[in-house]
Design an enzyme around this catalytic site. Sequence first.
Site, PDB file in Angstrom:
ATOM      1  N   ILE A  17       0.836  -1.202   0.000  1.00  0.00           N
ATOM      2  CA  ILE A  17       0.000   0.000   0.000  1.00  0.00           C
ATOM      3  C   ILE A  17       0.873   1.254   0.000  1.00  0.00           C
ATOM      4  CG2 ILE A  17      -1.661   1.334   1.382  1.00  0.00           C
ATOM      5  CD1 ILE A  17      -2.886  -1.451   2.167  1.00  0.00           C
ATOM      6  N   TYR A 154      -1.712  -7.073  16.837  1.00  0.00           N
ATOM      7  CA  TYR A 154      -2.077  -6.329  15.633  1.00  0.00           C
ATOM      8  C   TYR A 154      -3.500  -5.779  15.757  1.00  0.00           C
ATOM      9  CZ  TYR A 154      -2.519  -5.315  10.605  1.00  0.00           C
ATOM     10  OH  TYR A 154      -2.706  -4.709   9.389  1.00  0.00           O
ATOM     11  N   ALA A 185      -9.480  -4.044   4.405  1.00  0.00           N
ATOM     12  CA  ALA A 185      -9.876  -5.419   4.760  1.00  0.00           C
ATOM     13  C   ALA A 185      -9.000  -6.384   3.967  1.00  0.00           C
ATOM     14  CB  ALA A 185     -11.357  -5.637   4.494  1.00  0.00           C
ATOM     15  N   GLU A 186      -9.435  -6.745   2.772  1.00  0.00           N
ATOM     16  CA  GLU A 186      -8.677  -7.729   1.983  1.00  0.00           C
ATOM     17  C   GLU A 186      -8.039  -7.028   0.781  1.00  0.00           C
ATOM     18  OE1 GLU A 186      -8.469 -10.694   3.347  1.00  0.00           O
ATOM     19  OE2 GLU A 186      -9.914 -10.147   4.882  1.00  0.00           O
ATOM     20  N   THR A 189      -1.349  -7.422  -1.139  1.00  0.00           N
ATOM     21  CA  THR A 189      -0.028  -6.803  -1.026  1.00  0.00           C
ATOM     22  C   THR A 189       1.008  -7.919  -0.861  1.00  0.00           C
ATOM     23  OG1 THR A 189      -0.106  -6.734   1.389  1.00  0.00           O
ATOM     24  CG2 THR A 189      -1.049  -4.840   0.220  1.00  0.00           C
TER      25      THR A 189
END
Length: 258
Positions: A17, A154, A185-186, A189
């Site tokens: 990202i 996390y 969410a999904e 990466t």
Amino acid sequence: GLLEGKKAIITGGSRGIGRALCEIFAREGADIAFNYNVSDERAAATVDQIQSHGRQALSYKVSVTDRPGIIKMVREIHEKFGRIDGLVNNAGVNDGVGLESGNYEAFLSSLHKNLIHYYLMAHYALPELKKSKGAIVNIGSKTAETGQGNTSAYAASNGGRNALTREWAVELLKYGIRVNAVIVAECYTPLYESWIKTFDNPEAKLKSITQKIPLEKRMTTAEEIANMVAFLLSDKSSHTTGQLIYVDGGYTHLDRAL
């Protein structure tokens, strides 16, 4: 572009990202400074990408857990850019520190990798953001809302990121600094790919997930995340603050029966 002439800091800019953020921000007219922790090669490629859009790029090999390194980096970015208009807290790792499987040291270490640097980056960039009436965007994960199993640290970090987004939006109202979060969410990466590969049949696992993503039964792209972040850092979102915006094809909130 949306971010014409703005100077932005992105944490974890060399892949996933973060890399998409660098690409989109440059395309939208921003000069970008980013840190990275692993691959010099990937970082150099990201710098090339930013420069190919005619924008300035600064890269720093600094771990987000290195407080003196962060302080020095933010100071240098300010010296070189002259100002800071935006901060995107993005770096982090879903590192599987569970309640059963984890321990005190692992839990604490994960908080440093995932949450504490969000505070440190915002704290040290704040004097410049006050001058520029800049904006902050925190990248978060749906694990704070949904849980995932075996990833206590996390999930806790993401709950913290969400709370800090609201808290900072309140504290910084008086400076005209807007603070929002984009929740993922999904999204496919390199880190997500590594996680998928831990399953016996990665392809079947991936298919079982994408089948449950309401909009178009596909993963969110890193570019789709980056476009929303660019909007939230831009003047186009001038009256939006304290929001948690889910860019997830409806995955977190829409009816499971879909």
